[in-house]
Structure formats: structure tokens, C-alpha cells
Motif scaffolding. Structure first.
Motif, short mmCIF file in Angstrom:
data_model
loop_
_atom_site.label_atom_id
_atom_site.label_comp_id
_atom_site.label_asym_id
_atom_site.label_seq_id
_atom_site.Cartn_x
_atom_site.Cartn_y
_atom_site.Cartn_z
N PRO A 120 0.81 -1.23 0.00
CA PRO A 120 0.00 0.00 0.00
C PRO A 120 0.84 1.28 0.00
N GLU A 121 1.97 1.27 0.71
CA GLU A 121 2.80 2.47 0.79
C GLU A 121 3.65 2.67 -0.46
N TRP A 122 4.07 1.58 -1.11
CA TRP A 122 4.95 1.69 -2.26
C TRP A 122 4.20 1.73 -3.59
N ASN A 123 2.90 1.67 -3.56
CA ASN A 123 2.10 1.64 -4.77
C ASN A 123 2.40 2.84 -5.67
N ARG A 124 2.70 2.58 -6.93
CA ARG A 124 3.00 3.61 -7.95
C ARG A 124 4.23 4.44 -7.64
N LYS A 125 5.22 3.84 -7.00
CA LYS A 125 6.51 4.48 -6.75
C LYS A 125 7.55 3.85 -7.66
N ALA A 126 8.60 4.60 -7.94
CA ALA A 126 9.71 4.06 -8.73
C ALA A 126 10.57 3.16 -7.84
N VAL A 127 11.13 2.13 -8.45
CA VAL A 127 12.02 1.23 -7.71
C VAL A 127 13.21 0.87 -8.61
N GLY A 128 14.39 0.93 -8.02
CA GLY A 128 15.62 0.54 -8.72
C GLY A 128 16.26 -0.63 -7.99
N PHE A 129 17.14 -1.35 -8.69
CA PHE A 129 17.72 -2.56 -8.11
C PHE A 129 19.24 -2.54 -8.19
N VAL A 130 19.87 -2.96 -7.10
CA VAL A 130 21.31 -3.23 -7.04
C VAL A 130 21.43 -4.68 -6.61
N SER A 131 22.19 -5.47 -7.38
CA SER A 131 22.25 -6.89 -7.08
C SER A 131 23.67 -7.42 -7.20
#
Length: 103
Positions: A35-46
Motif C-alpha cells: 500500500p505504501e509503495w504503490n505507484r513508486k519508482a524502484v531501482g535494483f542493485v544486485s
């Protein structure tokens, strides 16, 4: 982790690749904060055996289903780089002679 009141525009997820996939605890955490992260950008470091590429691909698909907006590029760190930094950091420590790690 409530981000609605803080004006956060996106997140960066750092994850290892475990057994050719993402960690189950990370998937559970993403489900929990939906619910809090809905429609937010997310990037990944792996990082991992294939520099974490397989886990990031799986996380991208999960993020899309959770209505997050994964950015196109990600950062992949080779395991050899992590190991080299670890060895350098361990050699700089001032170990007592009785507790010195093997070389």
C-alpha cells in the motif's frame, strides 16, 4: 515503513541472488509494503553468481504486478569485486596475533 507522509518518490532495493532467484524474505517484504509503495519508482542493485541478473529480472516482474514502476537499468556487482573489497578490508584491520585470520 510508511512513505506517504515523507514525500518519497522511489526506492532502491539491494539484493543478492540466492539459488537463481530472489530471497523469499524480500518478496514477503515487498508484499507487506504494497500500500505504501504503490505507484513508486524502484531501482535494483544486485550481486551473486550471475551478478544478480536473474534475481533482478524476477523482482522486476514482481514489482510490475505490485504496481511499482521499476526503472530500466540496474546495478550488477560481480562477486569477485565484493571478495576483493572484503579481503582488502580484512587486511587493514589491526588483528591481535592470536586472532589473525588465515591468508
Amino acid at each position: 515503513m510508511d512513505c506517504r507522509d515523507r514525500g518519497v518518490d522511489g526506492f532502491v532495493v539491494v539484493t543478492p541472488e540466492l539459488q537463481l532467484r530472489t530471497a523469499a524474505v524480500l518478496k514477503n517484504a515487498l508484499d507487506w509494503v504494497y500500500p505504501e509503495w504503490n505507484r513508486k519508482a524502484v531501482g535494483f542493485v544486485s550481486y551473486g553468481s550471475a551478478m544478480g541478473a536473474r534475481s533482478v529480472q524476477q523482482l522486476r516482474e514482481t514489482a510490475i504486478e505490485l504496481q511499482l514502476a521499476p526503472i530500466r537499468s540496474s546495478v550488477h556487482i560481480p562477486v569477485a569485486t565484493l571478495w576483493a573489497h572484503y579481503r582488502a578490508a580484512m587486511s587493514r584491520l589491526d588483528w591481535p596475533s592470536w586472532r589473525r585470520p588465515p591468508r
